[in-house]
Design an enzyme around this catalytic site. Structure first.
Site, PDB file in Angstrom:
ATOM      1  N   ASP A   1       0.827  -1.201   0.000  1.00 25.79           N
ATOM      2  CA  ASP A   1       0.000   0.000   0.000  1.00 25.79           C
ATOM      3  C   ASP A   1       0.861   1.252   0.000  1.00 25.79           C
ATOM      4  O   ASP A   1       1.993   1.257   0.488  1.00 25.79           O
ATOM      5  CB  ASP A   1      -0.980   0.006   1.172  1.00 25.79           C
TER       6      ASP A   1
ATOM      7  N   GLU B   1      -0.303  -0.758   5.880  1.00 31.47           N
ATOM      8  CA  GLU B   1       0.789  -0.217   6.687  1.00 31.47           C
ATOM      9  C   GLU B   1       0.741   1.301   6.752  1.00 31.47           C
ATOM     10  O   GLU B   1       1.002   1.897   7.799  1.00 31.47           O
ATOM     11  CB  GLU B   1       2.139  -0.655   6.109  1.00 31.47           C
TER      12      GLU B   1
END
Length: 371
Positions: A71, A133
Site C-alpha cells: 500500500d 501499513e
C-alpha cells in the site's frame, strides 16, 4: 523477473492504503509459480488483503522472513507523469511507491527467487506482505501475525524493507523505532464581537502561549514534538471564536513513557488554562529489537556490498517492525528515504541494484552461518 520489471509492474497497481489494487494476487501468483506455499488472508470490514508465503529448503532450519507492504499514500497533485504508470528517465524510475516500498519489494522478490534457483539451503524463506501499513495498520501485519501464530507459523528473523538509508545505500540499518503519541488539544473560550473583547474570552492567545511553551521543551536528542494543525473553524474576521484546537505529535525514545509525556503536556497546558480538553492516542511504543548474530551478519553484508559501514538507528517514523519484533529479532533496511511520500517519487536504478545485491548476498551469508 528482474527487479526493474517487477517494480514497474508493482507501481502499476493503484494500491492506495488499504486497497492492494490487485498487487497481492500478482505477488501470490509469482511466488506460487516458484514453489512457495502461499496464504492470502483478508481481515476487517474492508477485507484488507495480506500475504504470507513460505519456501522450504532441503532440510528444516531457520525461517528468514522478508516483510513489507504494497500500500502507498495517496499520490497528491502536481506529478509530471501518471503516478501509477512507471516512468523510466535518466536512470530513475518514477511512480508512487517507488521508494516506499515497492522498490524494496521488487528487490526482495527478485533476490529470493534468484537465490532459491541457484542454491540448496537448510531452512526456509518467507514473505509477509500487507496492504495496511500506511494507514491505521489495524488489519495488516498485526492481524496477520496473530493468525500465523495461531496456525503454527514461526519466524526466526525478519528483514523489513522500509526506506532506511539517508545519503547512500548502506549507511543506516534500523534495529528499533521510536514511540508515537498524537495529541488533540481544545481550548475553550467564549464567543463574542471583536469590537467588545471584554465581553468575550478569546482562546487564541492562550493556545499560542501553550504551543510556544510546548515547542521550547527539550526532551532528549531523539525525542521531538511537532505541531501539525491549528484551527478555529472561524470563517469570519469580526467574531472571537468560542474555541480553538491544535494537533501535535511526539516521537519518543525509551527514555520516556507515554504516560510520563501525557503528564508533562498536561502540566504545560495547565499553567495557562483549566478550560481545555486534551485527547491522546499512542499508536506505537519505542522498542529496540532483540540482539541476534544474524543482525551482525547482515550488517557485514551491507559493508561487503556497498563499502558503507552502516550505523544502527531508531530514527524515523513508525513501521510494521513494531509488530514483528514481538515475535522475532528484526532489522529494517531499504532504499534512501528522501523522496518517500513526495510528488514525483522516484528511485535510482543503481540504488535498486545495490539493494538487490545486499539482499541476495545476505541470504548466502545467513544460510551459510552455523550456530
Amino acid at each position: 523477473m528482474d527487479f526493474v520489471t517487477l517494480l514497474k509492474r508493482l507501481i502499476s497497481f493503484p494500491s492506495v492504503t488499504p486497497d492492494d489494487g490487485g498487487s497481492i494476487d500478482f505477488i501470490a501468483t509469482i511466488l506460487r509459480d516458484h514453489g512457495f506455499v502461499v496464504h492470502v488472508k483478508e481481515f476487517g470490514p474492508n477485507k484488507v488483503k495480506n500475504l504470507y508465503a513460505i519456501y522450504h529448503g532441503a532440510h528444516k532450519g531457520r525461517n528468514i522472513c522478508f516483510a513489507g507492504h504494497v500500500d502507498v499514500v495517496p499520490p497528491g497533485v502536481g506529478w509530471d507523469s501518471d503516478p501509477f504508470v512507471a516512468t523510466e528517465q535518466n536512470g530513475r524510475i518514477y511512480g508512487r511507491g517507488a521508494v516506499d516500498m515497492k522498490g524494496a519489494l521488487a528487490c526482495m522478490l527478485s533476490a529470493v527467487i534468484s537465490f532459491i534457483k541457484q542454491d540448496k539451503f537448510v531452512g526456509a524463506i518467507s514473505f509477509l506482505i500487507t496492504a495496511d501499513e500506511e494507514g491505521d495498520a489495524t488489519y495488516g501485519t498485526k492481524a496477520m501475525l496473530e493468525w500465523m501464530s495461531g496456525d503454527g507459523h514461526i519466524i526466526d528473523f525478519a528483514i523489513v524493507g522500509e526506506p532506511t538509508c539517508e545519503k547512500m545505500i548502506g549507511d543506516v540499518i534500523k534495529i528499533g523505532r521510536r514511540g508515537s503519541i498524537n495529541f488533540a488539544l481544545k481550548i475553550i473560550g467564549q464567543q463574542g464581537h471583536v469590537a467588545y473583547p471584554d465581553l468575550a474570552n478569546n482562546p487564541c492567545p492562550v493556545i499560542m502561549r501553550i504551543l510556544n511553551d510546548l515547542d521550547l521543551i527539550v526532551f532528549d536528542d531523539e525525542t521531538n514534538l511537532e505541531i501539525t494543525s491549528i484551527d478555529t473553524g472561524n470563517m469570519v474576521t469580526n467574531v472571537i471564536p468560542a474555541e480553538i484546537s491544535a494537533k501535535f505529535n511526539v516521537r519518543f525514545t525509551s527514555k520516556h513513557t507515554a504516560d510520563s509525556l501525557i503528564v508533562m503536556i498536561n502540566e504545560v497546558v495547565g499553567r495557562h488554562t483549566h478550560h481545555y480538553v486534551l485527547d491522546t492516542s499512542c499508536n506505537a511504543l519505542p522498542f529496540v529489537s532483540k540482539q541476534s548474530k544474524l543482525t551482525d551478519i547482515f550488517a557485514e553484508t551491507v559493508y561487503e556490498q556497498t563499502k558503507m559501514r552502516p550505523s544502527f538507528s531508531m530514527s524515523g517514523g513508525t513501521s510494521d517492525a513494531r509488530f514483528i519484533e514481538a515475535y522475532c529479532p528484526i532489522l529494517e533496511f531499504g532504499l534512501r528515504s528522501e523522496l518517500a511520500h513526495k510528488i514525483n517519487e522516484s528511485v535510482e536504478i543503481g540504488d535498486l541494484q545495490s539493494l538487490y545485491n545486499v539482499y541476495y548476498q545476505a541470504l548466502n551469508n545467513i544460510f551459510s552461518f552455523k550456530d
